[in-house]
Design a protein around this motif. Sequence first.
Motif, short mmCIF file in Angstrom:
data_model
loop_
_atom_site.label_atom_id
_atom_site.label_comp_id
_atom_site.label_asym_id
_atom_site.label_seq_id
_atom_site.Cartn_x
_atom_site.Cartn_y
_atom_site.Cartn_z
N ILE A 28 0.82 -1.21 0.00
CA ILE A 28 0.00 0.00 0.00
C ILE A 28 0.86 1.26 0.00
CG2 ILE A 28 -1.61 1.36 1.40
CD1 ILE A 28 -2.79 -1.33 2.37
N LEU A 29 1.93 1.23 0.77
CA LEU A 29 2.74 2.44 0.99
C LEU A 29 3.68 2.78 -0.16
CD1 LEU A 29 3.79 2.03 4.73
CD2 LEU A 29 2.52 3.97 3.79
N LYS A 30 4.15 1.80 -0.88
CA LYS A 30 5.31 2.02 -1.73
C LYS A 30 5.13 3.05 -2.83
CE LYS A 30 4.51 -2.14 -4.56
NZ LYS A 30 5.08 -3.48 -4.91
N GLN A 31 3.88 3.36 -3.20
CA GLN A 31 3.65 4.37 -4.23
C GLN A 31 3.01 5.65 -3.67
OE1 GLN A 31 2.41 2.88 -8.25
NE2 GLN A 31 1.94 1.00 -7.12
N ALA A 32 2.95 5.75 -2.35
CA ALA A 32 2.31 6.93 -1.73
C ALA A 32 3.24 8.14 -1.71
CB ALA A 32 1.89 6.58 -0.31
N GLN A 33 2.64 9.31 -1.58
CA GLN A 33 3.41 10.55 -1.43
C GLN A 33 3.64 10.88 0.04
OE1 GLN A 33 1.84 13.89 -3.72
NE2 GLN A 33 0.92 12.48 -5.19
N LEU A 34 2.65 10.55 0.90
CA LEU A 34 2.74 10.89 2.32
C LEU A 34 2.08 9.81 3.17
CD1 LEU A 34 3.34 13.00 4.62
CD2 LEU A 34 1.06 13.93 4.18
N ALA A 35 2.74 9.44 4.26
CA ALA A 35 2.16 8.55 5.26
C ALA A 35 1.90 9.37 6.52
CB ALA A 35 3.11 7.40 5.57
N PHE A 36 0.66 9.37 6.98
CA PHE A 36 0.23 10.21 8.10
C PHE A 36 -0.31 9.32 9.21
CE2 PHE A 36 -2.04 13.14 10.66
CZ PHE A 36 -1.69 14.44 10.29
N ASP A 37 0.25 9.44 10.41
CA ASP A 37 -0.23 8.68 11.56
C ASP A 37 -0.84 9.64 12.56
OD1 ASP A 37 -0.58 6.92 13.79
OD2 ASP A 37 1.02 5.65 13.03
N LEU A 38 -2.06 9.40 12.99
CA LEU A 38 -2.72 10.29 13.94
C LEU A 38 -2.06 10.27 15.31
CD1 LEU A 38 -4.81 10.42 11.67
CD2 LEU A 38 -6.60 10.25 13.39
N VAL A 39 -1.37 9.18 15.64
CA VAL A 39 -0.62 9.12 16.90
C VAL A 39 0.54 10.11 16.82
CG1 VAL A 39 0.89 7.67 18.32
CG2 VAL A 39 -1.24 6.75 17.41
N TYR A 40 0.82 10.78 17.92
CA TYR A 40 1.91 11.77 17.92
C TYR A 40 2.88 11.49 19.07
CZ TYR A 40 -1.11 13.79 21.55
OH TYR A 40 -1.87 13.97 22.66
N GLY A 41 4.04 12.11 18.98
CA GLY A 41 5.02 12.00 20.06
C GLY A 41 5.88 10.75 19.99
N ARG A 42 5.72 9.95 18.94
CA ARG A 42 6.55 8.76 18.79
C ARG A 42 6.60 8.38 17.31
NH1 ARG A 42 3.35 4.50 22.28
NH2 ARG A 42 2.88 6.38 23.51
N GLU A 43 7.69 7.75 16.91
CA GLU A 43 7.81 7.27 15.54
C GLU A 43 7.25 5.86 15.51
OE1 GLU A 43 11.53 6.58 12.72
OE2 GLU A 43 11.16 8.72 13.11
N THR A 44 6.03 5.74 15.10
CA THR A 44 5.32 4.47 15.14
C THR A 44 5.89 3.48 14.11
OG1 THR A 44 3.70 5.20 13.51
CG2 THR A 44 3.21 5.67 15.83
N PRO A 45 5.63 2.18 14.27
CA PRO A 45 6.06 1.20 13.26
C PRO A 45 5.55 1.57 11.86
CG PRO A 45 5.41 0.06 15.25
CD PRO A 45 5.06 1.52 15.46
#
Length: 260
Positions: free
Chosen positions: A191-208
């Motif tokens: 899913i990710l390999k052709q995306a422009q941006l990955a956005f995680d709503l969790v903040y304050g940590r670099e999630t997996p």
Amino acid sequence: MQFAVVGNPINHSLSPLLHNYAFEVLGINAFYGRYCLDKEKDFRFLQTLGLKGANITIPFKEIAFSSCDETFGIAKKIQAVNTIVFCNNKIFGYNTDAMGFYECIASFKFKNTLILGAGGSAKALACILQEKNIDTTILNRSSERLTSFRGFETYTFDSFKPKKAYDLIINATPSGLENSFPIHKEQLIEILKQAQLAFDLVYGRETPFLQLAQSLKILIQDGKDMLVYQAILAFEIFMQSQGVVFDKNLLREAMKNFEL
């Protein structure tokens, strides 16, 4: 005046730091705390704690909606609130997640997006993206929650086979708080390999989720800026409900420049 953020888990929330700093800068005599709610209940009980209003986070945004006497704006459409105020023995509900999120991506020219998760936050994001004419698809672990996403393309994780590239991938699940992936790693890579941006709503940590996107050379963004933008809108609602006059420009400057 007392306000709080309500959810479970809640210890990670930085909302008290933002709001209390704004109170200090603006010279407003008020306090903002945290409240961990261990089970579902009518949110009227918050008044017994002396609160004038509250922000609602995972997993209670939809439950809080059902406690409201009246809701406004996008909250009415998505049936999920993240901001409530108490006035005249009534609960009024709002949702500042939608515009708070859109502020973060407004400078991009995304054509489509894929949202992982189908909770209250996902509803808010899907709704604002639809309003901004960004084609939106929702994936969720189970099909039950997907029934409320009328007008959207929806799939369960198991049934989804990507047929096109997505510009924006949003993780709206709490997987980052559990230090896990929202879906199987191999599926996520596809899913990710052709995306422009990955956005995680969790903040304050670099999630997996974000770590994986970064390893694939995808631009990443966590939920920090969304937290700030939605907090500004919620703060305005809180103060207006209490008839407190304040400098909105000073509020925005204080929250945006505060080091979380």
